[in-house]
Scaffold this motif. Structure first.
Motif, short mmCIF file in Angstrom:
data_model
loop_
_atom_site.label_atom_id
_atom_site.label_comp_id
_atom_site.label_asym_id
_atom_site.label_seq_id
_atom_site.Cartn_x
_atom_site.Cartn_y
_atom_site.Cartn_z
N LEU A 161 0.71 -1.11 0.07
CA LEU A 161 0.05 0.05 0.03
C LEU A 161 0.80 1.28 -0.01
O LEU A 161 0.37 2.11 -0.78
CB LEU A 161 -1.00 -0.02 1.30
N LEU A 164 1.93 2.79 -3.36
CA LEU A 164 0.88 3.47 -4.32
C LEU A 164 0.81 4.70 -4.05
O LEU A 164 1.07 5.13 -2.88
CB LEU A 164 -0.33 2.73 -4.07
N VAL A 167 -2.02 6.66 -1.47
CA VAL A 167 -3.07 5.97 -1.07
C VAL A 167 -2.97 5.67 0.41
O VAL A 167 -4.07 5.75 1.03
CB VAL A 167 -2.89 4.46 -1.69
N VAL A 177 -13.23 1.58 -0.14
CA VAL A 177 -12.16 0.46 -0.82
C VAL A 177 -12.97 -0.72 -0.86
O VAL A 177 -13.86 -1.32 -0.36
CB VAL A 177 -11.11 0.25 0.35
N ASP A 241 -12.67 4.87 -3.65
CA ASP A 241 -11.26 5.76 -4.07
C ASP A 241 -10.11 4.50 -4.33
O ASP A 241 -9.15 5.03 -4.94
CB ASP A 241 -10.92 6.17 -2.58
N LEU A 242 -10.26 3.38 -3.87
CA LEU A 242 -9.53 2.46 -4.07
C LEU A 242 -10.03 1.03 -4.39
O LEU A 242 -11.08 0.73 -3.51
CB LEU A 242 -8.45 2.19 -2.90
N GLY A 270 -9.03 7.82 -8.30
CA GLY A 270 -8.98 6.87 -7.58
C GLY A 270 -8.01 5.99 -8.13
O GLY A 270 -7.12 6.24 -9.26
N THR A 271 -7.56 4.82 -7.58
CA THR A 271 -6.42 3.66 -7.75
C THR A 271 -6.93 2.43 -8.14
O THR A 271 -7.85 1.85 -6.95
CB THR A 271 -5.24 4.23 -6.57
N TRP A 272 -6.40 1.83 -9.03
CA TRP A 272 -6.67 0.21 -8.79
C TRP A 272 -5.26 -0.52 -8.42
O TRP A 272 -4.51 -0.37 -9.16
CB TRP A 272 -7.25 -0.03 -10.50
N MET A 273 -5.43 -1.37 -7.42
CA MET A 273 -4.25 -2.00 -7.13
C MET A 273 -4.30 -3.58 -7.49
O MET A 273 -5.50 -4.23 -7.19
CB MET A 273 -4.28 -2.04 -5.53
N GLU A 349 0.06 -0.83 -10.21
CA GLU A 349 -0.99 0.19 -9.82
C GLU A 349 -1.51 0.70 -11.33
O GLU A 349 -0.87 1.06 -12.27
CB GLU A 349 -0.32 1.41 -9.18
N ARG A 351 -4.19 3.81 -13.20
CA ARG A 351 -5.17 4.93 -12.75
C ARG A 351 -5.39 5.25 -14.14
O ARG A 351 -5.19 5.03 -15.15
CB ARG A 351 -4.35 6.00 -12.16
#
Length: 352
Positions: A161, A164, A167, A177, A241-242, A270-273, A349, A351
């Protein structure tokens, strides 16, 4: 056919003996794990077979044979003068400590499903169909959680985490999340405990896994900021957001469609992990001990699972970063990078 060279044949047969021994010893690991023999050895120190049997409520003669086999494998130590067996600190971490990042007993539970479900996979080879995740033996679901959880415990909060962009600060303040393909909820619960101000929503299409995740959340006392629901990667509701996918994107029949749905579900910035099994981009570079395990799992579980679904892209567990980039960007993402890695995982990661 050319004639084999005797020296090379003998060497190859020696390798076969080693491999057969590993398979046989693996069944012993599963047995010892389920009977609590490893944990009793850890807690009891140096024990005779009689003492270990008494501690575990098992039959001494069978325990003696099990100990001998595990000692021959190098998984248990034997002190011949006193006829006692024990675990080294390193063996304890691998076989008897579920909180250890080196714990591996769960992996043997996963691999047992490959044997149990061989007939289903064989039929998939012949018919061109697949084998859905839900069609496998229950030991796959339990074992997967126990196999991946030590790595998540060691790395998710401490390094993945933080790798990122921005984040962790958002999580500390409080965000929404989604953990998609959450299985038994190990990753969801770990994040929920670390970031109590944030709200975590776990989704999985497999209803029995969601039931187990809900129970696990109660046991971990994170019910206040977690929620688990049955939903697929292309249908999960809400805005986040995640969004996190842990070791599941490659199992999906339509990972591009899943990527497109993630993009729609993300809030601005937002973020895609995406956490995936570690793999290089070319087969030749994956012909190593880690690749050996992952290709086996992919043959029996991951690729058949994908082929059983719509589209059936069949990424497999050794897709590699370049192929994953193609999938993610085809879903509409414009930014993609490797944020972190371990010997077993790639952390990516993405976006908008």
């Amino acid at each position: 056919m050319s004639q084999p060279e005797q020296e090379k044949l003998n060497a190859f047969l020696g390798k076969m003996i080693g491999d057969l021994g590993a398979i046989a010893s693996g069944a012993g690991v599963l047995l010892g794990d389920r009977l609590g023999l490893f944990k009793a050895l850890r807690d009891g120190g140096k024990l005779t077979p009689e003492e270990l049997a008494a501690r575990t409520g098992t039959q001494e003669r069978l325990v003696r044979e099990w100990l001998a086999g595990q000692a021959a494998a190098g998984y248990v130590e034997y002190e011949s003068a006193a006829d006692r067996f024990f675990l080294t600190p390193e063996q304890q971490l691998v076989f008897a400590d579920e909180a250890s990042p080196a714990f591996m007993a769960g992996a043997f539970e996963v691999l047992s499903s490959l044997w149990l479900d061989e007939d289903k996979v064989r039929q998939a080879f012949l018919t061109g169909g697949g084998v859905g995740w839900h069609e496998h033996s229950a030991c796959l679901f339990r074992g997967t959680e126990r196999f991946f959880r030590p790595g998540y415990n060691a790395s998710l909060v401490a390094s993945w985490l933080p790798a990122l962009d921005g984040v962790v600060d958002k999580l500390a303040r409080g965000i929404d999340v989604a953990d998609v393909g959450c299985g038994h909820g190990a990753s969801t619960i770990l994040m929920a405990k670390a970031f109590p101000n944030s709200r975590f929503f776990g989704f999985d299409y497999h209803a029995p896994s969601i039931d187990r995740a809900r129970d696990a959340a109660k046991e971990a006392d994170v019910g206040a900021n977690t929620r688990f629901e049955v939903a697929s990667a292309k249908t999960f509701p809400g805005r986040y957001d995640l969004v996190a996918f842990f070791d599941c994107l490659h199992d999906m029949g339509d990972p591009i469609g899943a990527a497109a749905h993630v993009l729609k579900s993300l809030k601005p910035d937002g973020t895609w992990m995406i956490v995936e099994p570690f793999a290089h981009d070319h087969l030749a570079h994956n012909l190593n001990p880690v690749g050996r395990v992952y290709y086996a799992a992919s043959t029996f579980v991951c690729t058949p699972a994908s082929l059983a679904q719509e589209v059936g892209l069949g990424l497999g567990a050794q897709a590699g970063e370049a192929r994953l980039r193609e999938v993610v960007t085809a879903g509409g993402f414009t930014r993609f990078r490797r944020a972190a890695e371990t010997p077993f995982n790639l952390v990516l990661e993405a976006r908008a």
